[in-house]
Design a protein around this motif. Structure first.
Motif, mmCIF file in Angstrom:
data_model
loop_
_atom_site.group_PDB
_atom_site.id
_atom_site.type_symbol
_atom_site.label_atom_id
_atom_site.label_comp_id
_atom_site.label_asym_id
_atom_site.label_seq_id
_atom_site.Cartn_x
_atom_site.Cartn_y
_atom_site.Cartn_z
ATOM 1 N N LYS A 120 48.641 -17.532 -50.164
ATOM 2 C CA LYS A 120 48.551 -16.212 -49.225
ATOM 3 C C LYS A 120 48.447 -14.937 -49.804
ATOM 4 C CE LYS A 120 50.283 -18.464 -44.741
ATOM 5 N NZ LYS A 120 51.618 -18.357 -44.098
ATOM 6 N N LYS A 121 49.464 -14.845 -50.877
ATOM 7 C CA LYS A 121 49.493 -13.495 -51.660
ATOM 8 C C LYS A 121 48.365 -13.469 -52.389
ATOM 9 C CE LYS A 121 54.502 -13.298 -51.795
ATOM 10 N NZ LYS A 121 55.828 -13.585 -52.684
ATOM 11 N N SER A 122 47.839 -14.918 -53.121
ATOM 12 C CA SER A 122 46.492 -14.630 -54.034
ATOM 13 C C SER A 122 45.487 -14.418 -53.364
ATOM 14 C CB SER A 122 46.587 -16.113 -54.827
ATOM 15 O OG SER A 122 45.304 -15.863 -55.608
ATOM 16 N N ALA A 123 45.388 -15.007 -52.058
ATOM 17 C CA ALA A 123 44.061 -14.932 -51.275
ATOM 18 C C ALA A 123 43.781 -13.463 -50.730
ATOM 19 C CB ALA A 123 43.946 -15.648 -50.077
ATOM 20 N N GLU A 178 41.120 -15.934 -54.165
ATOM 21 C CA GLU A 178 40.834 -17.242 -53.465
ATOM 22 C C GLU A 178 40.274 -17.992 -54.419
ATOM 23 O OE1 GLU A 178 38.981 -19.508 -49.706
ATOM 24 O OE2 GLU A 178 39.393 -17.393 -49.704
ATOM 25 N N PHE A 179 39.376 -17.747 -55.166
ATOM 26 C CA PHE A 179 38.572 -18.512 -56.124
ATOM 27 C C PHE A 179 39.589 -18.814 -57.407
ATOM 28 C CE2 PHE A 179 35.548 -19.061 -59.890
ATOM 29 C CZ PHE A 179 34.691 -20.112 -59.123
ATOM 30 N N ARG A 180 40.254 -17.933 -57.753
ATOM 31 C CA ARG A 180 41.360 -18.157 -58.830
ATOM 32 C C ARG A 180 42.183 -19.285 -58.331
ATOM 33 N NH1 ARG A 180 42.674 -13.441 -59.908
ATOM 34 N NH2 ARG A 180 44.406 -13.274 -58.542
ATOM 35 N N SER A 225 36.499 -14.372 -44.673
ATOM 36 C CA SER A 225 34.966 -14.094 -44.887
ATOM 37 C C SER A 225 34.966 -14.029 -46.639
ATOM 38 C CB SER A 225 34.480 -12.897 -44.525
ATOM 39 O OG SER A 225 34.828 -11.646 -44.832
ATOM 40 N N GLN A 226 36.067 -14.034 -47.415
ATOM 41 C CA GLN A 226 35.959 -14.104 -48.832
ATOM 42 C C GLN A 226 35.484 -15.072 -49.419
ATOM 43 O OE1 GLN A 226 38.654 -13.160 -47.032
ATOM 44 N NE2 GLN A 226 40.480 -14.266 -47.948
ATOM 45 N N SER A 227 35.810 -16.424 -48.589
ATOM 46 C CA SER A 227 35.472 -17.801 -49.019
ATOM 47 C C SER A 227 33.817 -17.778 -49.291
ATOM 48 C CB SER A 227 36.003 -18.698 -48.188
ATOM 49 O OG SER A 227 35.415 -18.624 -46.872
ATOM 50 N N LEU A 228 33.288 -17.019 -48.718
ATOM 51 C CA LEU A 228 31.579 -16.975 -48.667
ATOM 52 C C LEU A 228 31.141 -16.778 -49.763
ATOM 53 C CD1 LEU A 228 30.852 -15.094 -45.257
ATOM 54 C CD2 LEU A 228 30.983 -17.963 -45.629
ATOM 55 N N GLY A 229 31.696 -16.186 -50.624
ATOM 56 C CA GLY A 229 31.485 -15.789 -51.816
ATOM 57 C C GLY A 229 31.167 -16.985 -52.676
ATOM 58 N N TRP A 230 32.101 -18.161 -52.690
ATOM 59 C CA TRP A 230 31.775 -19.427 -53.289
ATOM 60 C C TRP A 230 31.218 -20.336 -52.766
ATOM 61 C CZ3 TRP A 230 34.182 -23.628 -51.674
ATOM 62 C CH2 TRP A 230 35.376 -23.431 -50.971
ATOM 63 N N ARG A 231 31.228 -20.337 -51.201
ATOM 64 C CA ARG A 231 30.447 -21.084 -50.610
ATOM 65 C C ARG A 231 29.291 -21.073 -50.050
ATOM 66 N NH1 ARG A 231 33.840 -22.454 -44.994
ATOM 67 N NH2 ARG A 231 32.717 -24.424 -45.178
ATOM 68 N N SER A 232 28.745 -20.017 -50.693
ATOM 69 C CA SER A 232 27.154 -19.590 -50.525
ATOM 70 C C SER A 232 26.268 -20.203 -51.912
ATOM 71 C CB SER A 232 27.064 -17.957 -50.540
ATOM 72 O OG SER A 232 27.620 -17.573 -49.327
ATOM 73 N N LEU A 233 27.223 -20.561 -52.772
ATOM 74 C CA LEU A 233 26.667 -21.354 -53.888
ATOM 75 C C LEU A 233 25.938 -22.434 -53.517
ATOM 76 C CD1 LEU A 233 29.643 -20.735 -56.425
ATOM 77 C CD2 LEU A 233 27.480 -19.633 -56.573
#
Length: 296
Positions: free
Chosen positions: A52-55, A62-64, A264-272
């Motif tokens: 949670k802290k990382s996200a 989140e990617f890390r 929505s930050q997960s969309l950054g890598w999910r859009s790949l």
């Protein structure tokens, strides 16, 4: 295929059939490439305080954390574990995505429609065909969850049982709201790429594909957040225009608009995944098969 006696060239398949085949390959490759990320995301679905802290850092945080999860999964389960369950996921997702590409190619290349309009129409038609199946899956999943909780509900044994106990009109419950959403998303997904793509630079096309997929997903994310909230609030509630609007106003007034973009930050890598599928399809369809507008 038998060679033509006059030209000595094997006849081409109908454009729609070629697009369906190429779309199947592109969808399978795109999903398979992203399978390690998707499986790792599922493994950390119940996040620890450290996650949670990382996200909170956003996309890179989140990617890390995903990379840390992938490293641990590879160490303890082996590389093959990244693709565990991928085949079942392909059986579920590839047919609808292949049909979506086939319809788009027919409308854009053969009928020469505007790419935004072709994308919207292809998305709508695909959803019209597959919506009952997806709705039956949702009913079956809800039924299984209720059985585990001991909640009294209709007990289905499988998709065929759901079909036998449902009217066709009931399986299209919530379709109007869903159709507007998917038509808008596919209009942007296909339209942005095919409006901005270049015939000479695949590096530019890669940037356009990723950016267009990400922008499409970000614009639709608030609507998807409302849909998930409606489903979570009451499992028997079907998203419609009226409860979409009332739920949206309620969330904004009590939590602020920012809550609609939470996660929505997960969309950054999910859009790949969506971007890679689009690129693979375009490369195979136009460069390898040599298809051009006008059905050539």
């Amino acid at each position: 295929w038998a060679m033509s006696a006059e030209s000595g060239v094997a006849p081409k398949l109908p454009l729609a059939a070629e697009a369906f085949a190429v779309g199947s390959v592109a969808a399978a490759l795109g999903s398979t490439l992203m399978a390690p990320f998707e499986r790792t995301r599922l493994l950390i679905r119940v996040p620890s305080e450290e996650y949670k802290k990382s996200a909170k850092v956003g996309f890179f945080g989140e990617f890390r954390w995903l990379l840390h999860g992938m490293r641990d999964s590879a160490r303890y389960e082996g590389l093959a574990a990244f693709w565990r369950g991928n085949f079942a996921n392909l059986l579920r997702s590839v047919p609808s995505r292949a049909l979506n590409f086939s319809l788009f190619a027919t409308l854009f290349y053969e009928r020469e429609l505007n790419p935004f309009l072709a994308g919207a129409e292809a998305g709508f038609l695909t959803l019209t065909i597959f919506y009952p199946i997806d709705h039956m899956r949702s009913l079956l999943a809800e039924n299984n969850r209720n059985m585990k909780k001991g909640v009294e509900s209709v007990r289905y044994t499988g998709l065929a049982d759901v079909w036998r106990h449902s009217k066709l009109i009931d399986l299209y419950s919530g379709f109007p709201a869903a159709s507007v959403t998917i038509a808008f998303y596919r209009a942007l997904y296909f339209g942005l790429y095919y409006r901005l793509r270049s015939d000479n630079s695949w590096s530019w096309n890669t940037l356009v594909a990723y950016s267009g997929t990400l922008v499409s997903a970000l614009l639709l994310y608030p609507i998807d957040s409302v849909r998930r909230r409606i489903r979570f609030r009451a499992t028997n509630t079907t998203p419609s225009f009226s409860n979409y609007w009332s739920t949206t106003l309620s969330i904004i007034s009590t939590e602020g608009f920012g809550s609609l973009m939470r996660g929505s930050q997960s969309l950054g890598w999910r859009s790949l995944s969506g971007a890679s599928t689009l690129l693979i399809f375009d490369y195979m369809f136009t460069t390898i098969l040599g298809r051009q507008k006008g059905g050539i």
